[in-house]
Design a protein around this motif. Structure first.
Motif, short mmCIF file in Angstrom:
data_model
loop_
_atom_site.label_atom_id
_atom_site.label_comp_id
_atom_site.label_asym_id
_atom_site.label_seq_id
_atom_site.Cartn_x
_atom_site.Cartn_y
_atom_site.Cartn_z
N GLN A 1 1.28 -1.39 -0.11
CA GLN A 1 -0.34 -0.09 0.35
C GLN A 1 0.74 0.99 -0.06
N SER A 2 0.15 2.30 -0.06
CA SER A 2 1.31 3.58 0.05
C SER A 2 1.44 4.27 1.52
N VAL A 3 2.28 4.62 1.42
CA VAL A 3 2.41 5.33 3.00
C VAL A 3 1.68 6.25 3.08
N GLU A 4 0.50 7.24 2.98
CA GLU A 4 -0.30 7.51 3.17
C GLU A 4 -1.40 6.74 3.28
N GLU A 5 -1.85 5.96 2.85
CA GLU A 5 -2.49 5.28 2.84
C GLU A 5 -2.56 4.47 4.36
N VAL A 6 -1.57 3.60 4.50
CA VAL A 6 -1.14 3.36 5.57
C VAL A 6 -1.44 4.07 7.14
N ALA A 7 -1.01 5.50 6.29
CA ALA A 7 -0.96 5.83 7.85
C ALA A 7 -2.15 6.68 8.31
N SER A 8 -3.16 7.00 7.15
CA SER A 8 -4.60 7.45 6.95
C SER A 8 -5.01 6.57 8.14
N ALA A 9 -4.95 5.00 7.35
CA ALA A 9 -5.99 4.15 8.15
C ALA A 9 -5.92 4.34 9.12
N ALA A 10 -4.01 4.01 9.71
CA ALA A 10 -4.37 4.27 11.34
C ALA A 10 -4.76 4.93 12.12
N CYS A 11 -4.65 6.06 11.35
CA CYS A 11 -5.31 7.43 12.61
C CYS A 11 -6.52 7.51 11.80
#
Length: 277
Positions: free
Chosen positions: A252-262
């Protein structure tokens, strides 16, 4: 030669904000409000905009609850760690319950079972764990679990007691089969720097299969610093290294992982949402 006492460099800021879902700011060296803010400033520079500082004994619980009022980016979690439950009486129960009801204390934890260290008898750990489960349900806050070499008993006791609405497996350490069982039960799995370790193949397999709505990221700082800085002091800013590793692992993209975790952290801890600055 690398100085093992030296912190890793603060990485480039993430493209989306993320929450360090489990850290120990006091164990990282923070004592005062100024210390806390400086530590969280370093985290925010890497895109880690909020942290949950977690207690493991009564003094740490009082400190975490107080520290959560010093900086709006800091929240607390309180409990008695399973390795410290050999003596778990009325004083501990009353104080943890009082602290757990404070507004900026967002979880009951870390509690659970630890069969790796021989510091507290298993029956004492299990009794304390059951009490913390009940507390989380009574105060309406998520349960943050420490599970070390005790997967089956942790899952059994949760089933017997009836799990709270939100259950977080801090520093998830199970394999894919345990992860599937946790996911099926609706639990949230929080991944620390351990998932980046070269010998963590089973944990990495588990991290690949967890749905986007059921994972968090954390440091457990000052412990478990992500690869390639393993063995050096950890701090909340290192959450960004784990996010980038998970993005590659999960394709996944870094943004996708960060956004999901957030999003997951905001939902589980009932935090107000924030936008990228």
């Amino acid at each position: 030669m690398t100085n093992k006492k030296e912190k890793p460099p603060v990485p480039e800021r993430l493209p989306a904000p993320v929450v360090d879902a489990h850290t120990h700011l006091d164990a990282c060296g923070a004592a005062t409000a100024a210390d806390v803010s400086a530590m969280v400033d370093r985290a925010e520079a890497a895109g880690v905009t909020r942290v949950v500082t977690v207690a493991d004994d009564l003094d740490a619980a009082r400190w975490a609850a107080q520290a959560s009022t010093w900086d709006p980016r800091v929240f607390g979690a309180v409990a008695i760690h399973p390795t410290r439950t050999k003596e778990f009486g009325a004083t501990e129960r009353s104080e943890i319950e009082r602290l757990s009801r404070q507004e900026r204390v967002v979880a009951v934890g870390e509690t659970g079972l630890d069969y790796y260290w021989d510091y507290s008898p298993h029956d004492a750990q299990q009794e304390a764990f059951r009490w913390h489960i009940d507390l989380a349900k009574r105060v309406g806050k998520p349960l943050m679990i420490h599970d070390r070499d005790a997967h089956e008993d942790v899952l059994r006791i949760l089933a017997e007691e009836g799990a709270p609405e939100d259950v977080i497996f801090h520093c998830f350490s199970g394999d894919a089969e345990i992860a599937r069982r946790c996911v099926a039960a609706g639990y949230v799995l929080s991944f620390a720097g351990t998932v980046t370790f070269r010998n963590a193949k089973e944990l990495q397999e588990a991290a690949r299969l967890v749905p986007s709505g059921q994972f968090l990221v954390e440091t457990d700082a000052p412990f478990l610093t992500p690869h390639p800085f393993r063995g050096r002091p950890n701090e909340p800013f290192c959450t960004a290294y784990t996010v980038r590793y998970l993005a590659e692992l999960r394709e996944q993209s870094v943004e996708e992982v960060a956004s999901a975790a957030c999003r997951n952290a905001e939902r589980v801890f009932r935090l107000p949402s924030v936008t990228t600055s």
